[in-house]
Design an enzyme around this catalytic site. Structure first.
Site, short mmCIF file in Angstrom:
data_model
loop_
_atom_site.label_atom_id
_atom_site.label_comp_id
_atom_site.label_asym_id
_atom_site.label_seq_id
_atom_site.Cartn_x
_atom_site.Cartn_y
_atom_site.Cartn_z
N CYS A 116 0.72 -1.18 -0.25
CA CYS A 116 -0.14 0.16 -0.06
C CYS A 116 0.87 1.10 -0.03
CB CYS A 116 -1.04 -0.07 1.13
SG CYS A 116 -2.31 -1.15 0.86
N HIS A 117 0.42 2.32 -0.85
CA HIS A 117 1.39 3.51 -0.78
C HIS A 117 0.72 4.44 0.13
CE1 HIS A 117 1.71 1.92 -5.14
NE2 HIS A 117 2.58 2.37 -5.23
N ASP A 139 -12.38 -6.74 21.50
CA ASP A 139 -11.13 -6.55 22.74
C ASP A 139 -11.88 -6.03 23.88
OD1 ASP A 139 -8.41 -6.54 23.94
OD2 ASP A 139 -8.75 -4.42 23.80
N GLU A 179 -7.30 0.91 2.72
CA GLU A 179 -7.53 1.67 3.86
C GLU A 179 -8.82 1.72 4.50
OE1 GLU A 179 -3.93 3.21 1.74
OE2 GLU A 179 -6.03 2.64 0.89
#
Length: 302
Positions: A63-64, A113, A99
């Site tokens: 990923c850029h 969590d 993203e």
């Protein structure tokens, strides 16, 4: 990493979702009433998701790094299921679907969590891309076989068989990618009257797209813009401005190109540089999106 230097900045949008499923209504009640021991699940998870979006390139090698210019994380509760939606915007050369999905997954993991101390049956389901837009991928399936095209090479040396044409053949090959057959391919010398007469002839013959390549520089024999500009009824200055800006970001001499573009009657005419690289940059900057002009001139909306 994939080479994206030929791509142009455009608005890119991606929406991803993730689903968190709990095992009892008491868990949903505790979330809504902000009674989870570790804190406000929605706000903690939203903050974590924002970090996840921003840090995607740090943890996913291909990923850029890119500017994240907008992110929204929202929730919807349906029974025992919490649907997370992450929307990401950028103006850049590559999309933000990973993203958005990374943000959704981090949001879901944070919720997991925080909920596991009170609900051992929490599950994460269906992290997926819901929608993406922006860039040339939106146009990749567009074909324009109805467009009648011609390519004209303006070059003394090619006309006299002292050099081989590469720019014209590059244009023909690229047009084929969008389903356009080049019905006429000609080579003419750098003579103003010859170039001008060729443009008039092609217009009268019903060609909808004519691309001249060569003669747009500053040498004494570069006369293509002077030959074509007086014929243009409707200039579209933004086209070649875009091509020059795109080229200038990649090499220092693109600003010297004097190419023009516009309509001669119903014929869209371009004057591209004579080098293979210059032609490729012009095509990368303008095509295939410029081909939608043919719908606009018929009265259709953008």
């Amino acid at each position: 990493m994939v080479n994206i230097t030929k791509k142009s900045n455009t608005l890119r949008v991606a929406i991803a979702t993730a689903t968190v499923k709990v095992s009892k209504q008491e868990t949903i009640d505790a979330i809504e009433q902000r009674k989870i021991p570790k804190g406000d699940v929605f706000e903690f998870a939203r903050a974590a998701g924002l970090f996840g979006v921003k840090k995607t390139s740090d943890v996913i090698p291909d990923c850029h790094p890119l500017p994240v210019e907008y992110t929204a994380i929202t929730y919807q509760i349906e029974g025992l299921t919490i649907i997370i939606k992450v929307e990401v915007h950028t103006i850049y050369k590559t999309g933000v679907e990973v993203e958005a999905m990374h943000g959704a997954s981090v949001t879901a993991l944070t919720m997991y969590d925080m909920l596991k101390p009170i609900d051992k049956g929490v599950e994460i389901e269906n992290i997926r891309l819901l929608k993406k837009s922006g860039g040339k991928s939106d146009l990749k399936n567009d074909k324009f076989p109805e467009i009648k095209a011609a390519v004209v090479v303006c070059s003394d040396s090619v006309f006299e068989n002292k050099a081989h044409d590469t720019s014209g053949k590059t244009i023909i090959s690229r047009l084929e990618q969008w389903g356009i057959n080049t019905a006429k391919y000609e080579i003419v010398p750098d003579e103003m009257d010859t170039i001008r007469n060729k443009a008039i002839e092609l217009n009268k013959s019903g060609f909808q797209l004519v691309i001249f390549t060569g003669g747009t520089g500053l040498s004494p024999r570069d006369v293509t813009p002077e030959a074509i500009a007086p014929l243009i009824d409707r200039k579209i200055e933004g086209l070649m401005e875009t091509a020059r800006r795109y080229g200038q970001e990649r090499m220092p001499y693109a600003m010297l190109s004097r190419g023009v573009a516009g309509f001669i009657g119903e014929t869209l005419v371009f004057t591209f540089p004579g080098s293979k690289g210059g032609v490729e940059e012009s095509l990368d900057a303008l095509f295939p999106q410029v081909l939608h002009l043919f719908k606009v001139v018929k009265g259709e909306k953008h």
